[in-house]
Design an enzyme around this catalytic site. Structure first.
Site, PDB file in Angstrom:
ATOM      1  N   CYS A 263       0.811  -1.216   0.000  1.00  0.00           N
ATOM      2  CA  CYS A 263       0.000   0.000   0.000  1.00  0.00           C
ATOM      3  C   CYS A 263       0.845   1.267   0.000  1.00  0.00           C
ATOM      4  O   CYS A 263       0.575   2.223  -0.753  1.00  0.00           O
ATOM      5  CB  CYS A 263      -0.946  -0.005   1.199  1.00  0.00           C
ATOM      6  SG  CYS A 263      -0.170  -0.430   2.774  1.00  0.00           S
TER       7      CYS A 263
ATOM      8  N   HIS B 222      -2.704   6.449   4.830  1.00  0.00           N
ATOM      9  CA  HIS B 222      -1.266   6.546   5.081  1.00  0.00           C
ATOM     10  C   HIS B 222      -0.736   7.900   4.617  1.00  0.00           C
ATOM     11  O   HIS B 222      -1.148   8.425   3.574  1.00  0.00           O
ATOM     12  CB  HIS B 222      -0.498   5.469   4.302  1.00  0.00           C
ATOM     13  CG  HIS B 222      -0.735   4.061   4.773  1.00  0.00           C
ATOM     14  ND1 HIS B 222      -1.460   3.746   5.887  1.00  0.00           N
ATOM     15  CD2 HIS B 222      -0.311   2.873   4.246  1.00  0.00           C
ATOM     16  CE1 HIS B 222      -1.478   2.425   6.040  1.00  0.00           C
ATOM     17  NE2 HIS B 222      -0.791   1.877   5.062  1.00  0.00           N
TER      18      HIS B 222
END
Length: 331
Positions: A129, A242
């Site tokens: 990711c 994130h």
């Protein structure tokens, strides 16, 4: 597109459910959905296009007549079931780290190296990711000025670990506010109101598994085997999304204004860059968005021919489910 029989292994997990939602939202032509999981989760139902679909236990025959199999069940199940699914005639798009560095398996971010799907042998790897959102922002700049070196510090949400970690953060935060000390569970230390510079196992050099993913996957996706990559990966007490502090050095000088213009025209990127008015990417803004958000673009204060920037993305969307479904669309 003719309808495809699509299996989702790990259908009851955070990423698996996001895959179902993404397939639905993007109107992917699913003729039949085959949700799969371990025996523990078999018999549960998942929601797809207004219907409750029963989850089946994965087994040797589960992939018969399946066209595309989206995997998000972890490395061990992927190593066990991906070859079986491929032999059954399905193309596996695997979200674990099991196949990413296999030289015979494409590692794909469609905005960057979508052509690589053409040489798959039945398995295509979905990148990490954090790597995905970094390269989506960096590759357009590389095409313009030539990347030489990147340093990335990540601030990774607990959703990257799974629903158990999300629950642990929620419960731990309540306990801290009640002046109690929460016991660690998923992580070696409490995550509530804390930062852990520890994602994956450490090697003898003190480099973590997640940090090596950033190094090796960036090189493979962008076809830059000699790219210099460094950084540190950190788990933060954020539920979803994130953040990444990125310093990128190029072969030629590139100005912040030029970079902003390039990124405004880049696929899958939204520029949010007006720091004087407190406008910059934040995880709460990225949640549920398909695009990677980029801001705080400026000349680096330490390196020549270098830019610093802040990159944020929804790790369950572009960082996992969306990228996998985009690969399926390419197929």
């Amino acid at each position: 597109m003719s309808g495809k029989r699509v299996a989702v292994l790990g259908a009851t997990g955070l990423v698996g459910r996001e895959m179902l939602l993404t397939l639905e939202q993007r109107n992917f032509a699913v003729s039949e959905l085959v949700p799969l999981a371990s025996a523990r989760s078999a018999g549960k139902t998942v929601r797809f296009k207004g219907q409750d679909v029963t989850v089946r236990e994965v087994n040797e025959n589960a992939f018969k007549d399946v066209d595309i199999a989206l995997f998000s069940a972890g490395g061990k199940p992927s190593r066990q079931w991906a070859p079986i699914a491929a032999r059954s005639g399905a193309v596996v798009i695997d979200n674990s780290s099991a196949w990413r560095m296999d030289p015979e398996v494409p590692l794909v971010v469609p905005e960057i190296n979508g052509e690589d799907v053409k040489w798959n042998k039945g398995i295509i790897a979905n990148p990490n990711c954090s790597t995905i959102q970094a390269v989506v922002a960096l590759y357009p700049l590389h095409k313009a000025a030539g990347l030489e070196y990147i340093n990335i510090s990540t601030y990774q949400s607990v959703a990257g670990t799974g629903i158990v970690a999300v629950d642990e953060l929620a419960q731990g935060a309540k306990e801290v506010l009640d002046e109690k000390e929460p016991a660690p569970g998923v992580y070696p230390h409490r995550i509530a109101f804390n930062l852990l510079p520890h994602i994956g196992a450490f090697d003898d050099q003190g480099v973590s598994e997640e940090e090596w993913k950033m190094v090796n996957e960036s090189r493979k996706i962008m076809h830059l085997p000699d790219l210099k990559v460094s950084g540190i990966t950190v788990r933060v007490p954020v539920f979803r999304g994130h953040g990444e502090s990125v310093v990128a050095q190029f072969k030629r000088e590139i100005t912040p204004d030029e970079a902003r213009e390039i990124l405004r025209n880049a696929p899958g990127v939204i520029v949010v860059d007006d720091p004087k008015n407190a406008k910059y990417p934040m995880p709460i803004d990225a949640a549920g968005k398909d695009e990677v958000l980029v801001g705080r673009i400026r000349k680096d204060t330490g390196l020549d021919r270098a830019l610093a920037m802040w990159v944020v993305g929804d790790n369950l969307r572009k960082g996992a489910a969306l990228n996998a479904v985009q690969i399926a669309e390419l197929l």
